[in-house]
Enzyme design. Structure first.
Site, PDB file in Angstrom:
ATOM      1  CG  ASP A 157      -2.238  -1.004   1.087  1.00 47.19           C
ATOM      2  OD1 ASP A 157      -2.333  -1.655  -0.020  1.00 47.19           O
ATOM      3  OD2 ASP A 157      -2.609  -1.451   1.971  1.00 47.19           O
ATOM      4  CG  ASP A 161      -1.820   4.029   3.234  1.00 52.96           C
ATOM      5  OD1 ASP A 161      -1.252   2.816   3.305  1.00 52.96           O
ATOM      6  OD2 ASP A 161      -3.148   4.209   3.552  1.00 52.96           O
ATOM      7  CD1 TRP A 186     -10.203  -0.164   2.628  1.00 55.79           C
ATOM      8  CD2 TRP A 186     -11.666  -1.165   3.917  1.00 55.79           C
ATOM      9  NE1 TRP A 186      -9.567  -0.388   3.761  1.00 55.79           N
ATOM     10  CE2 TRP A 186     -10.679  -1.494   4.647  1.00 55.79           C
ATOM     11  CE3 TRP A 186     -12.860  -1.912   4.297  1.00 55.79           C
ATOM     12  CZ2 TRP A 186     -10.526  -1.885   5.668  1.00 55.79           C
ATOM     13  CZ3 TRP A 186     -12.849  -2.840   5.553  1.00 55.79           C
ATOM     14  CH2 TRP A 186     -11.689  -2.642   6.169  1.00 55.79           C
ATOM     15  CD  GLU A 206      -8.017  -6.393  -0.521  1.00 54.19           C
ATOM     16  OE1 GLU A 206      -9.113  -5.925  -0.493  1.00 54.19           O
ATOM     17  OE2 GLU A 206      -6.996  -5.770  -0.199  1.00 54.19           O
ATOM     18  CG  ASP A 207      -6.724  -7.896   3.149  1.00 58.01           C
ATOM     19  OD1 ASP A 207      -7.733  -8.145   3.136  1.00 58.01           O
ATOM     20  OD2 ASP A 207      -6.238  -7.300   4.142  1.00 58.01           O
ATOM     21  CG  MET A 266      -1.777   3.755   7.335  1.00 62.22           C
ATOM     22  SD  MET A 266      -3.306   2.742   7.981  1.00 62.22           S
ATOM     23  CE  MET A 266      -3.611   2.115   6.381  1.00 62.22           C
ATOM     24  CG  HIS A 305      -5.608   7.705   4.369  1.00 68.37           C
ATOM     25  ND1 HIS A 305      -6.705   7.330   3.713  1.00 68.37           N
ATOM     26  CD2 HIS A 305      -4.683   6.794   4.695  1.00 68.37           C
ATOM     27  CE1 HIS A 305      -6.405   5.945   3.639  1.00 68.37           C
ATOM     28  NE2 HIS A 305      -4.986   5.705   4.158  1.00 68.37           N
ATOM     29  NE  ARG A 339     -13.976   3.533   4.444  1.00 67.25           N
ATOM     30  CZ  ARG A 339     -13.037   2.503   4.890  1.00 67.25           C
ATOM     31  NH1 ARG A 339     -12.324   2.102   3.820  1.00 67.25           N
ATOM     32  NH2 ARG A 339     -13.297   2.226   5.900  1.00 67.25           N
TER      33      ARG A 339
HETATM   34  C1  BGC Z   1     -10.942  -6.729   6.001  1.00 68.99           C
HETATM   35  C2  BGC Z   1      -9.326  -6.465   5.416  1.00 68.99           C
HETATM   36  C3  BGC Z   1      -8.684  -5.408   5.991  1.00 68.99           C
HETATM   37  C4  BGC Z   1      -9.006  -5.597   7.616  1.00 68.99           C
HETATM   38  C5  BGC Z   1      -8.198  -4.502   8.353  1.00 68.99           C
HETATM   39  C6  BGC Z   1     -10.752  -6.752   7.366  1.00 68.99           C
HETATM   40  O1  BGC Z   1     -12.259  -6.679   7.940  1.00 68.99           O
HETATM   41  O2  BGC Z   1     -11.677  -7.582   5.394  1.00 68.99           O
HETATM   42  O3  BGC Z   1      -9.489  -6.159   3.958  1.00 68.99           O
HETATM   43  O4  BGC Z   1      -7.473  -5.440   5.959  1.00 68.99           O
HETATM   44  O5  BGC Z   1     -10.106  -5.577   8.001  1.00 68.99           O
HETATM   45  O6  BGC Z   1      -8.461  -3.217   8.332  1.00 68.99           O
END
Ligand code: BGC
Length: 351
Positions: free
Chosen positions: A202, A204, A264, A267-268, A294, A297, A299
């Site tokens: 990312d 940031d 948002w 995906e991770d 971080m 900022h 959203r």
């Molecule tokens: C989200 C992730 C995010 C994490 C921390 C989770 O609820 O699904 O994408 O990285 O929260 O913010």
């Protein structure tokens, strides 16, 4: 008799004078020679940069010590470099990272003269262990990018990586799709260089310790393990957000990343699922070395939380075979290179 004695004493004096003159001449020549060779040496010393010093030394080593006997005197063979060590010697450990004073790209350029066009670098003193593509998914975060470049370029150089920085910009104002941008980064960077490792970062997030090496490991790596935003600890065990690295093999084993997480979040977590469903584990630096900051900022527009993410994460096992690098489609709109990074603007389509 007196005349002869007189002549002898004139001759005697003339000879002494000649001897004295010769002695004087030899002394002056000697003094001149010594002084001259001193100043030649001083000139060389004063005009050596650390780099030219290194080159001179290397040249001496190659020409005097390592040249094989059969090579002619005019041929200067290249010194054989060794692979860079596991613990790069220039690392300094904990770093001060703050975002109160803005930085300019001019400053970053000035401070990183060794960069090649497109934000490329490789160490001079050894052969980097890995060729690493730094991939940053991006839209409208120019101020953050300046900080990222300001902090990261010196760190990555101290880490002795053969690296390039790629900013993958999502064109238009459709919902942001982070994981698809990362997939695109993988494909596009491989068109340019034989990268073996991909760091997905990312824009940031900045590490607070340069011992957190931005390279690949025997298992997929989560690098941003101890974020200030989460009180310097993991928010949950499966957390894989922020900064991660995967080798080419690891990335292909999980069919890359999902392409259909719009907005948002989630995906991770999907990527974490893919890794564990394929029998791999996640490696992490310890909580001290893995500290990072971080940039605060609000959203971004068009990056609202994705309401479908919980359902999507619950079905990774079923979807990961079809959705990923194997199904990726996009259009490259523009590729721009400057000294600090390569910017690739892409059309990722719509949800
Ligand atoms: C989200 C992730 C995010 C994490 C921390 C989770 O609820 O699904 O994408 O990285 O929260 O913010």
């Amino acid at each position: 008799m007196r005349d002869a004695a007189g002549n002898f004493s004139v001759l005697d004096r003339t000879c002494s004078l000649v001897v004295l003159l010769c002695f004087l001449h030899i002394s002056v020549t000697l003094i001149y020679y010594i002084r001259n060779s001193d100043s030649r040496q001083t000139f060389v010393q004063n005009h050596q940069t650390p780099q030219s010093h290194r080159k001179l030394t290397e040249q001496r080593v190659t020409t005097e010590e390592t040249r094989p006997p059969s090579v002619s005197n005019d041929t200067v063979t290249e010194r054989k470099l060794e692979t860079c060590p596991d613990n790069p010697p220039k690392l300094v450990g904990p770093l001060r990272v703050e975002f109160s004073d803005p930085v300019t790209l001019d400053l970053v350029r000035e401070q990183n003269p060794a960069l090649q066009p497109g934000g490329r670098f490789k160490p001079e003193e050894c052969i980097a262990q890995q060729k690493v593509a730094m991939i940053i998914p991006f839209r409208n975060r120019d101020e953050h990018l300046k900080f990222w470049l300001y902090y990261m370029h010196p760190i990555l150089q101290r880490q002795q990586l053969d690296y390039g920085v790629y900013v993958i910009v999502q064109d238009g104002d459709e919902l942001f799709n982070r994981a698809k941008l990362l997939n695109i980064g993988y494909v596009e960077t491989l068109k340019e260089y034989d990268y073996q490792c991909f760091v997905f970062s990312d824009v940031d997030l900045i590490p607070m310790d340069d011992r957190n090496i931005y390279k690949c490991f025997s298992q997929p790596r989560h690098l941003s393990v101890s974020m200030d935003k989460f009180g310097f600890r993991l928010p949950y065990t499966q957390f894989f957000g922020g900064v991660s690295s995967l080798s080419k093999e690891q990335y292909l084993k999980i069919n890359g990343f999902p392409n259909n997480y719009w907005g948002w979040g989630g995906e991770d977590d999907d990527i974490f699922n893919r890794i564990s469903f394929k029998g791999m584990s996640v490696s992490r630096p310890d909580g001290v070395i893995g500290r990072c900051r971080m940039i605060r900022h609000n959203r971004d527009d068009k990056n609202d939380p994705n309401p479908q993410r919980f359902d999507q994460i619950a079905h990774t096992r079923q979807t990961m075979g079809q959705d990923g690098i194997s199904s990726l489609s996009y259009k490259v709109l523009k590729v721009e290179k400057n000294q600090l990074f390569t910017k690739i603007t892409v059309d990722v389509g719509k949800p």
